[in-house]
Design a protein around this motif. Sequence first.
Motif, short mmCIF file in Angstrom:
data_model
loop_
_atom_site.label_atom_id
_atom_site.label_comp_id
_atom_site.label_asym_id
_atom_site.label_seq_id
_atom_site.Cartn_x
_atom_site.Cartn_y
_atom_site.Cartn_z
N PHE A 9 8.94 22.77 15.55
CA PHE A 9 8.99 23.26 16.93
C PHE A 9 9.52 22.27 17.97
N SER A 10 9.82 21.05 17.56
CA SER A 10 10.35 20.09 18.54
C SER A 10 11.80 19.75 18.17
N PRO A 11 12.68 19.49 19.12
CA PRO A 11 12.40 19.55 20.55
C PRO A 11 12.07 20.97 20.99
N GLY A 12 11.18 21.08 21.97
CA GLY A 12 10.79 22.39 22.47
C GLY A 12 9.53 22.37 23.29
N PRO A 13 9.02 23.57 23.61
CA PRO A 13 7.92 23.68 24.59
C PRO A 13 6.53 23.50 23.98
N LEU A 14 6.37 22.48 23.13
CA LEU A 14 5.06 22.24 22.54
C LEU A 14 4.66 20.78 22.79
N THR A 15 3.46 20.61 23.35
CA THR A 15 2.91 19.27 23.65
C THR A 15 1.76 18.99 22.71
N TYR A 16 1.77 17.79 22.13
CA TYR A 16 0.76 17.41 21.15
C TYR A 16 -0.19 16.37 21.75
N ILE A 17 -1.50 16.57 21.55
CA ILE A 17 -2.46 15.53 21.92
C ILE A 17 -2.73 14.71 20.66
#
Length: 318
Positions: free
Chosen positions: A91-99
């Motif tokens: 899913f990256s690059p893209g609209p997903l942020t990982y903690i």
Amino acid sequence: MKNIYSNIYKPTNNNLTKAKIIVDNGGVVAVPTETVYGLAANAYNNKAIQKIYSLKRRPSRNPLIVHFKNIESIKKEAFINKNFLKLVKKFSPGPLTYILKKKKISKISKLANKGLDTIAVRIPKEKNIIKLLSILKYPLAAPSANKSKSLSPTTAKHVAEEFGKSVKMIIDGGVCKIGIESTVIDLTTTPKILREGGLSSKIIEKFLKVKLTEYKSKIVKSPGQIGLHYSPGIPIYMNREKATQGGALIVFGKKNYNNHNIFNLSINGKLKDAAKNFFNILRIIKNKKFESISVNKIPNKDLGKAINERLKRASFYE
Ligand code: AMP
Ligand code: MG
């Protein structure tokens, strides 16, 4: 008349070099991403991060997302794990942020993650922010380029409306393709969605073959989850078919709805289009000085979940 748009710049190589000089010197620039426009600064520089908080008037408890050009640069700052590798490849690059857990040797400013032992990381897709990241020696902390609690910007002009000249440079990458913020997933334990956003949690569930619990704990894991947010500054009423007196109505999937106070999120009933138009329509209604916004029921699935989450937060109007 004062031109509020003279700090908007085309994304030429020359202008991206100018943006580099500003952030290299601890300044802040506004940049396009595929989700919404961001207010970006050197994530290693405390003073630069402090400027973002001051400009946004963002509560100091709310940590920022740090934007990276690739996986390698994330590995320097955070411990990665199996789920991260699976998701980032898909899913990256893209609209997903990982903690992720932050490394002790990480150079990311403690102000950016509020001294937590975790950091929020994303690899954006939009080509101009990637170009900028690729000429920098550090990642960029970049929350949405709007005043805290208010509407997120999906065009360069929106950013200028929010900040006037107090942001020296706004790089114009056109209209954001996705139009709502990234989905935030906590990967420090069993994966949990902390914020619905531009990548539907259902798609992530299917891919990981796990049921992702929505985060409902009383302990706030993600400080940005609480209180009024995404607000146009006027009351919002969800699940309505009619506008109030002096108010506007946002419809979804309806044809032949023409009136000066009716705005269509997507004539064809497409949630993707609705997400892309969402903040722009709220901003138009606000600028036209309507007194309230009533919104049709939006299907609570796929990107509709992210839209509803934002509408709920925006309707905490006091
Ligand atoms: P924004 O930058 O305004 O798009 O918001 C970023 C979101 O990510 C907010 O909801 C933050 O609370 C959340 N966030 C950022 N860093 C962390 C972290 N280390 N742990 C949990 N949530 C975070
Ligand atoms: Mg924001």
